[in-house]
Scaffold this motif. Structure first.
Motif, PDB file in Angstrom:
ATOM      1  N   LEU A 142       0.515  -1.240  -0.385  1.00 53.03           N
ATOM      2  CA  LEU A 142       0.386  -0.023  -0.010  1.00 53.03           C
ATOM      3  C   LEU A 142       1.157   1.104  -0.012  1.00 53.03           C
ATOM      4  O   LEU A 142       1.652   1.809   0.834  1.00 53.03           O
ATOM      5  CB  LEU A 142      -1.067  -0.055   0.894  1.00 53.03           C
ATOM      6  N   VAL A 143       0.913   2.021  -1.216  1.00 54.53           N
ATOM      7  CA  VAL A 143       1.377   3.244  -1.166  1.00 54.53           C
ATOM      8  C   VAL A 143       0.607   3.919  -0.599  1.00 54.53           C
ATOM      9  O   VAL A 143      -0.751   4.377  -0.868  1.00 54.53           O
ATOM     10  CB  VAL A 143       1.689   3.880  -2.839  1.00 54.53           C
ATOM     11  N   THR A 144       0.981   4.486   0.562  1.00 55.83           N
ATOM     12  CA  THR A 144       0.037   6.113   1.180  1.00 55.83           C
ATOM     13  C   THR A 144       0.776   7.513   1.721  1.00 55.83           C
ATOM     14  O   THR A 144       1.747   7.553   1.712  1.00 55.83           O
ATOM     15  CB  THR A 144      -0.975   5.521   2.169  1.00 55.83           C
ATOM     16  N   HIS A 145      -0.076   8.496   1.719  1.00 50.96           N
ATOM     17  CA  HIS A 145       0.831   9.547   2.393  1.00 50.96           C
ATOM     18  C   HIS A 145       0.404   9.444   4.318  1.00 50.96           C
ATOM     19  O   HIS A 145       0.868  10.396   4.692  1.00 50.96           O
ATOM     20  CB  HIS A 145       0.089  10.509   1.477  1.00 50.96           C
ATOM     21  N   ASP A 146      -0.813   8.531   4.188  1.00 52.49           N
ATOM     22  CA  ASP A 146      -1.689   8.555   5.883  1.00 52.49           C
ATOM     23  C   ASP A 146      -1.284   7.710   6.506  1.00 52.49           C
ATOM     24  O   ASP A 146      -0.777   6.346   6.324  1.00 52.49           O
ATOM     25  CB  ASP A 146      -2.431   8.351   5.673  1.00 52.49           C
ATOM     26  N   VAL A 147      -0.531   8.074   7.924  1.00 51.93           N
ATOM     27  CA  VAL A 147       0.589   7.812   8.608  1.00 51.93           C
ATOM     28  C   VAL A 147      -0.468   6.872   9.145  1.00 51.93           C
ATOM     29  O   VAL A 147      -0.358   5.530   9.841  1.00 51.93           O
ATOM     30  CB  VAL A 147       1.262   8.767   9.807  1.00 51.93           C
ATOM     31  N   ASP A 148      -2.042   7.167   9.838  1.00 50.29           N
ATOM     32  CA  ASP A 148      -2.368   6.368  10.887  1.00 50.29           C
ATOM     33  C   ASP A 148      -3.193   5.880   9.390  1.00 50.29           C
ATOM     34  O   ASP A 148      -3.323   4.142  10.282  1.00 50.29           O
ATOM     35  CB  ASP A 148      -3.666   7.272  10.815  1.00 50.29           C
ATOM     36  N   GLU A 149      -3.010   5.336   8.687  1.00 52.13           N
ATOM     37  CA  GLU A 149      -3.716   4.576   7.214  1.00 52.13           C
ATOM     38  C   GLU A 149      -2.921   3.771   7.833  1.00 52.13           C
ATOM     39  O   GLU A 149      -3.132   2.549   7.162  1.00 52.13           O
ATOM     40  CB  GLU A 149      -3.846   4.524   6.088  1.00 52.13           C
ATOM     41  N   ALA A 150      -1.392   3.450   6.533  1.00 56.25           N
ATOM     42  CA  ALA A 150      -0.097   2.328   7.370  1.00 56.25           C
ATOM     43  C   ALA A 150      -1.023   2.156   8.197  1.00 56.25           C
ATOM     44  O   ALA A 150      -0.473   0.847   8.983  1.00 56.25           O
ATOM     45  CB  ALA A 150       1.083   3.278   7.192  1.00 56.25           C
ATOM     46  N   VAL A 151      -0.293   2.198   9.604  1.00 57.68           N
ATOM     47  CA  VAL A 151      -0.069   1.880  11.284  1.00 57.68           C
ATOM     48  C   VAL A 151      -1.602   1.366  11.172  1.00 57.68           C
ATOM     49  O   VAL A 151      -1.680  -0.077  11.892  1.00 57.68           O
ATOM     50  CB  VAL A 151      -0.360   2.822  12.286  1.00 57.68           C
ATOM     51  N   ARG A 152      -2.584   1.338  10.831  1.00 53.36           N
ATOM     52  CA  ARG A 152      -4.020   1.259  10.687  1.00 53.36           C
ATOM     53  C   ARG A 152      -4.192  -0.219  10.525  1.00 53.36           C
ATOM     54  O   ARG A 152      -4.636  -1.522  10.448  1.00 53.36           O
ATOM     55  CB  ARG A 152      -5.212   1.650  10.801  1.00 53.36           C
ATOM     56  N   LEU A 153      -3.195  -0.765   8.600  1.00 47.93           N
ATOM     57  CA  LEU A 153      -3.299  -1.651   8.316  1.00 47.93           C
ATOM     58  C   LEU A 153      -2.422  -2.368   7.856  1.00 47.93           C
ATOM     59  O   LEU A 153      -2.640  -4.087   8.303  1.00 47.93           O
ATOM     60  CB  LEU A 153      -4.057  -1.705   6.787  1.00 47.93           C
ATOM     61  N   PRO A 183      -2.191  -6.540  17.897  1.00 42.20           N
ATOM     62  CA  PRO A 183      -3.018  -7.179  17.547  1.00 42.20           C
ATOM     63  C   PRO A 183      -3.797  -5.985  17.241  1.00 42.20           C
ATOM     64  O   PRO A 183      -4.868  -5.258  17.216  1.00 42.20           O
ATOM     65  CB  PRO A 183      -4.138  -7.722  18.315  1.00 42.20           C
ATOM     66  N   HIS A 184      -4.813  -6.493  15.416  1.00 44.65           N
ATOM     67  CA  HIS A 184      -5.836  -6.155  15.397  1.00 44.65           C
ATOM     68  C   HIS A 184      -7.224  -6.790  16.329  1.00 44.65           C
ATOM     69  O   HIS A 184      -7.135  -7.771  16.471  1.00 44.65           O
ATOM     70  CB  HIS A 184      -5.965  -6.715  13.517  1.00 44.65           C
ATOM     71  N   PRO A 185      -8.330  -5.090  15.886  1.00 44.64           N
ATOM     72  CA  PRO A 185      -8.206  -4.117  15.544  1.00 44.64           C
ATOM     73  C   PRO A 185      -7.380  -2.958  16.436  1.00 44.64           C
ATOM     74  O   PRO A 185      -7.817  -3.255  17.726  1.00 44.64           O
ATOM     75  CB  PRO A 185      -9.899  -3.585  14.845  1.00 44.64           C
ATOM     76  N   ARG A 186      -6.257  -1.917  15.501  1.00 45.99           N
ATOM     77  CA  ARG A 186      -5.477  -1.185  16.945  1.00 45.99           C
ATOM     78  C   ARG A 186      -6.442  -0.650  17.070  1.00 45.99           C
ATOM     79  O   ARG A 186      -7.619   0.548  16.678  1.00 45.99           O
ATOM     80  CB  ARG A 186      -4.934  -0.613  15.129  1.00 45.99           C
ATOM     81  N   ASP A 187      -6.144   0.179  18.868  1.00 48.40           N
ATOM     82  CA  ASP A 187      -6.406   1.420  19.152  1.00 48.40           C
ATOM     83  C   ASP A 187      -5.939   2.500  18.678  1.00 48.40           C
ATOM     84  O   ASP A 187      -4.491   2.085  18.961  1.00 48.40           O
ATOM     85  CB  ASP A 187      -6.704   1.307  20.475  1.00 48.40           C
ATOM     86  N   PRO A 188      -6.076   3.197  18.171  1.00 44.37           N
ATOM     87  CA  PRO A 188      -5.213   4.886  17.831  1.00 44.37           C
ATOM     88  C   PRO A 188      -4.045   5.309  18.735  1.00 44.37           C
ATOM     89  O   PRO A 188      -3.223   5.493  18.990  1.00 44.37           O
ATOM     90  CB  PRO A 188      -6.037   5.873  17.245  1.00 44.37           C
ATOM     91  N   GLY A 189      -5.335   5.459  20.545  1.00 46.26           N
ATOM     92  CA  GLY A 189      -4.255   5.756  21.462  1.00 46.26           C
ATOM     93  C   GLY A 189      -3.268   4.170  21.989  1.00 46.26           C
ATOM     94  O   GLY A 189      -2.840   5.200  23.415  1.00 46.26           O
ATOM     95  N   ASP A 190      -3.183   3.216  21.799  1.00 43.82           N
ATOM     96  CA  ASP A 190      -2.678   2.191  22.410  1.00 43.82           C
ATOM     97  C   ASP A 190      -1.167   2.947  22.558  1.00 43.82           C
ATOM     98  O   ASP A 190      -0.737   3.511  21.142  1.00 43.82           O
ATOM     99  CB  ASP A 190      -2.183   1.163  21.265  1.00 43.82           C
ATOM    100  N   PRO A 191      -0.482   2.907  23.241  1.00 43.95           N
ATOM    101  CA  PRO A 191       0.414   3.689  23.641  1.00 43.95           C
ATOM    102  C   PRO A 191       1.660   3.282  22.198  1.00 43.95           C
ATOM    103  O   PRO A 191       2.495   3.884  21.705  1.00 43.95           O
ATOM    104  CB  PRO A 191       1.541   3.117  24.792  1.00 43.95           C
ATOM    105  N   GLU A 192       1.908   2.073  21.610  1.00 43.75           N
ATOM    106  CA  GLU A 192       2.716   1.152  20.672  1.00 43.75           C
ATOM    107  C   GLU A 192       2.094   1.899  19.617  1.00 43.75           C
ATOM    108  O   GLU A 192       3.502   2.741  19.000  1.00 43.75           O
ATOM    109  CB  GLU A 192       2.804   0.239  20.919  1.00 43.75           C
ATOM    110  N   VAL A 193       1.315   1.945  19.322  1.00 40.98           N
ATOM    111  CA  VAL A 193       0.628   3.090  18.085  1.00 40.98           C
ATOM    112  C   VAL A 193       0.994   4.482  18.092  1.00 40.98           C
ATOM    113  O   VAL A 193       1.603   4.655  17.275  1.00 40.98           O
ATOM    114  CB  VAL A 193      -0.832   2.757  17.828  1.00 40.98           C
TER     115      VAL A 193
END
Length: 254
Positions: free
Chosen positions: A174-185, A206-216
């Motif tokens: 996946l080519v993307t400019h979106d960091v959140d999208e990259a980390v989510r998928l 693990p999926h589904p990923r919480d954007p507030g997770d400290p590792e994320v």
């Protein structure tokens, strides 16, 4: 098992090396997201993997069965939805059934006889995704396929791609400019700069990923820094550990 193996790839435009001694390996069934500034060579790499462009040096090994989904759906306006999905497939009794099954996977089986002009942007992109997956590719190349969609539709499409990837198990770039999208998928996120990968990190949450997770949060911060964007820590939020030098990407045995 390896789906993609790139070694010392070089692509030159004029006097500028857009890709310079680039190495990349993608395992079978692995989802890799590629980030980079505009003009960094992301789409050039994807086009080379998809046989739409050639290399000026290096080695590129990819599976023969590969498909591309672009930012624009690129549907044939004079052809109905089902025919757009099955275009190029060998003619036979199973073609219509195969196309309808692909449309059902993206939730558009009721639109099989519709014209592309009647579809929304998200629906048209789902047709493009069905057209790619109906060929059962070993490598699925996604060139910013959600960039033109509104935020809610983009999230729904991300979820759909994640689900279809789990079902079909192609290798995905996946080519993307979106960091959140990259980390989510993605299973791994790479950053392309100055013609080479400066970052190649696994995403272990693990999926589904919480954007507030400290590792994320920490990974997102590191990726933004590698892209030249330095985010600030919200008041009261823990400060992520400083970025460390990442080891070279691991090889996959063939």
């Amino acid at each position: 098992m390896t789906a993609v193996r790139v070694r010392a790839l070089r692509r030159v435009f004029g006097d500028r090396a857009v890709l310079d001694d680039l190495d990349l390996t993608i395992g079978r069934g692995e989802f890799v997201a590629l980030l980079g500034a505009s003009g960094s060579g992301k789409t050039t790499l994807l086009r080379i993997l998809g046989a739409l462009d050639g290399a000026d040096g290096g080695e590129v090994l990819v599976p023969e069965a590969r498909t591309i989904v672009f930012q624009e759906p690129r549907l044939i306006p004079s052809t109905r939805v089902l025919a757009n999905v099955t275009v190029g497939l060998p003619r036979g009794a199973a073609t219509r059934e195969t196309g309808l099954r692909a449309l059902a996977e993206v939730g558009l089986e009721q639109h099989a006889d519709a014209w592309p002009a009647t579809l929304s942007g998200g629906e048209a992109q789902r047709v493009a995704l069905a057209r790619a997956l109906v060929r059962e590719p070993e490598l699925l190349l996604l060139d910013e396929p959600f960039a033109a969609l509104d935020a809610l539709t983009r999230l729904r499409m991300q979820d759909l791609v994640g689900e279809l990837r789990r079902i079909h198990r192609p290798a995905v770039l996946l080519v993307t400019h979106d960091v959140d999208e990259a980390v989510r998928l993605a299973d791994r996120v790479a950053v392309l700069r100055d013609g080479r990968l400066v970052t190649d990190e696994p995403v272990t949450v693990p999926h589904p990923r919480d954007p507030g997770d400290p590792e994320v949060v920490a990974l997102r911060r590191r990726l933004l820094a590698d892209l030249g964007v330095h985010a600030t820590t919200p008041a009261g939020a823990p400060t992520p550990a400083p970025s460390t030098t990442r080891a070279p990407q691991k090889e996959f045995s063939a």
